[in-house]
Enzyme design. Structure first.
Site, short mmCIF file in Angstrom:
data_model
loop_
_atom_site.label_atom_id
_atom_site.label_comp_id
_atom_site.label_asym_id
_atom_site.label_seq_id
_atom_site.Cartn_x
_atom_site.Cartn_y
_atom_site.Cartn_z
N ASP A 67 0.85 -1.20 0.00
CA ASP A 67 0.00 0.00 0.00
C ASP A 67 0.88 1.24 0.00
O ASP A 67 1.95 1.24 0.62
CB ASP A 67 -0.85 0.05 1.29
N ASP A 73 0.82 7.64 8.48
CA ASP A 73 1.23 6.27 8.81
C ASP A 73 2.64 6.29 9.39
O ASP A 73 2.94 5.67 10.40
CB ASP A 73 1.31 5.42 7.53
N GLU A 96 3.47 -3.20 10.78
CA GLU A 96 3.09 -3.33 9.37
C GLU A 96 4.03 -2.50 8.50
O GLU A 96 4.29 -2.82 7.36
CB GLU A 96 1.65 -2.87 9.12
N GLU A 97 4.59 -1.43 9.07
CA GLU A 97 5.43 -0.53 8.28
C GLU A 97 6.90 -0.94 8.26
O GLU A 97 7.72 -0.24 7.65
CB GLU A 97 5.32 0.90 8.82
N ASP A 119 -0.07 -2.42 14.16
CA ASP A 119 -0.39 -1.72 12.92
C ASP A 119 -0.57 -0.27 13.37
O ASP A 119 -1.57 0.05 14.01
CB ASP A 119 -1.67 -2.29 12.30
N LEU A 121 -1.27 2.66 12.03
CA LEU A 121 -2.42 3.44 11.62
C LEU A 121 -3.21 2.64 10.59
O LEU A 121 -3.02 2.76 9.38
CB LEU A 121 -1.99 4.80 11.05
N ASP A 122 -4.11 1.82 11.12
CA ASP A 122 -4.90 0.93 10.25
C ASP A 122 -6.05 1.71 9.61
O ASP A 122 -6.68 2.54 10.26
CB ASP A 122 -5.46 -0.21 11.09
N GLU A 278 -3.29 -7.64 13.01
CA GLU A 278 -4.68 -7.21 12.76
C GLU A 278 -5.64 -8.28 13.24
O GLU A 278 -6.41 -8.06 14.18
CB GLU A 278 -4.88 -6.90 11.27
P1 P6P Z 1 -10.64 -3.20 1.25
C1 P6P Z 1 -7.40 -0.69 5.50
O1 P6P Z 1 -6.57 -0.45 4.38
C2 P6P Z 1 -7.42 -2.19 5.75
O2 P6P Z 1 -6.14 -2.66 5.99
C3 P6P Z 1 -8.35 -2.51 6.92
O3 P6P Z 1 -8.38 -1.52 7.88
C4 P6P Z 1 -9.69 -2.68 6.24
O4 P6P Z 1 -10.55 -3.56 6.94
C5 P6P Z 1 -9.30 -3.26 4.88
O5 P6P Z 1 -7.97 -2.85 4.62
C6 P6P Z 1 -10.20 -2.73 3.79
O6 P6P Z 1 -9.77 -3.36 2.60
O7 P6P Z 1 -9.96 -4.17 0.29
O8 P6P Z 1 -12.05 -3.60 1.57
O9 P6P Z 1 -10.53 -1.75 0.86
#
Ligand code: P6P
Ligand code: AMP
Length: 339
Positions: A67, A73, A96-97, A119, A121-122, A278
């Site tokens: 990503d 982040d 994650e980073e 993670d 900043l999820d 996660e």
């Molecule tokens: P999608 C945010 O990027 C994330 O990692 C999670 O927080 C979230 O549930 C998921 O990805 C959303 O992914 O593919 O539905 O956009």
């Protein structure tokens, strides 16, 4: 006579009270939890003014998930590393980073028994559009000999062995929700005193809820059994709520009841979400609140073996009766001989 307002119990006070219930404790876990609380306050400050200060926007680098990494982040990642490294209460970090584990030198020669995965900043794709995002953390007791640098094995543990786990949600209010295996408690940040205050004691997820939560846009990419289950949710007039920020979707599910799914797709056959920082921490919180968290293969998330730091996993988590219904449906849908 006017009833007196309930006494404020701060996160720090709650952590220290909980520590006292463990006579042999050294204060290490308490220190870690409190440092995570401080990091959350600092991250919250930047998240709240992100729209005003030029720390939004893509900074061009990519993280382990491929990503694009947004500046916030990186900021959140740096703060978590800074506070956990300086805590002296953990011997290693994984984020994650970060591509690999980050051993942490002890302070004054002391070596801690915990490692922390997070993670920072999820949900970061939502930063620019002011949608709730979060920090997720998971704490394990190290397995490798103390006084030596931590090893990858200290992080590749099953979710059932987590000592503590939780999340911070930066939303209409900022909350920390965490568990150490004795239930789940929620603390809301009171900006006027700069403290997280106990606001939701002993959170219990409803047995059922009004909605299901999945990225409907991927419907055609799901396995047939998942597509048929989603059709069944619609037939049951369940609402569809999907924020696209795991912390926000799970937080709503925890409080309202419901079922959250991130199944495998052709793009991500093992799902998109990461097992160690996660799925496992969220599964610990959901289970401790009385819910269930399984894979679309119907295995308990927290019993899944971790073989790689950034390993992906499918997840179905939420109200116990709804997860059980899903498992029964999928089991019944599969031919008897199927795995
Ligand atoms: P999608 C945010 O990027 C994330 O990692 C999670 O927080 C979230 O549930 C998921 O990805 C959303 O992914 O593919 O539905 O956009
Ligand atoms: P410690 O040596 O302080 O890290 O504590 C040893 C164990 O006691 C921890 O791994 C927890 O199982 C428990 N414990 C200690 N402090 C706390 C706390 N603040 N909240 C919940 N459990 C705790």
């Amino acid at each position: 006579m006017k009833e007196s307002a309930p006494r404020i119990i701060t996160l720090d006070e709650f952590i220290l009270r909980s520590e006292k219930a463990h006579s042999a404790s050294t204060g290490e876990l308490s220190g870690l939890l409190r440092d995570i609380g401080v990091a959350a306050k600092i991250i919250n400050r930047e998240v709240n003014k992100a729209g005003l200060v030029n720390i939004l926007g893509i900074d061009g680098s990519e993280n382990q998930s491929g990503d694009q990494v947004q500046k916030l982040d990186l900021y959140a990642n740096d703060r978590m590393i800074e506070f956990l490294q300086n805590s002296g209460e953990c011997c290693g970090l994984a984020s994650e980073e970060l591509p690999d584990i980050l051993p942490v030198k002890g302070i004054d020669g002391k070596s801690s028994k915990y490692v922390v995965l997070f993670d920072p900043l999820d949900g970061s794709s939502n930063i620019d559009v002011n949608v709730s995002i979060g920090t997720i953390f998971s704490i394990f007791r190290r397995r490798s000999p103390i006084h030596a640098p931590c090893q990858l094995e200290d992080f590749l543990q099953r979710g059932v062995d987590q000592v503590a786990a939780g999340y911070v949600i930066y939303g209409t209010s900022t909350m920390i929700v965490y568990t150490t295996g004795q239930g789940v408690n929620g603390f809301t940040l009171d900006p006027s005193i700069g403290e997280f205050c106990l606001s939701h004691r002993d959170i219990k997820i409803p047995a059922r809820g009004p909605c299901y939560s999945v990225n409907q846009g991927y419907f055609r990419m799901f396995d047939e059994e998942i597509r048929r289950y989603i059709d069944r949710c619609a037939d049951q007039q369940l609402g569809l709520r999907y924020i696209g920020s795991m912390v926000a979707d799970i937080h709503r599910t925890l409080f309202q009841g419901g079922i959250f799914l991130y199944p495998g797709t052709q793009k991500h056959p093992q799902g998109k979400l990461r097992l160690l920082y996660e799925c496992n921490p969220m599964a610990f919180v959901v289970e401790q609140a009385g819910g269930r968290a399984i894979t679309t293969g119907l295995e308990r998330i927290m019993e899944r073996e971790a073989t790689a730091l950034h390993q992906r996993e499918t997840i179905v988590a939420g109200s116990p009766d709804m997860v059980e219904d899903m498992a029964t449906f999928v089991r019944g849908f599969r031919p008897a001989h199927a795995s």
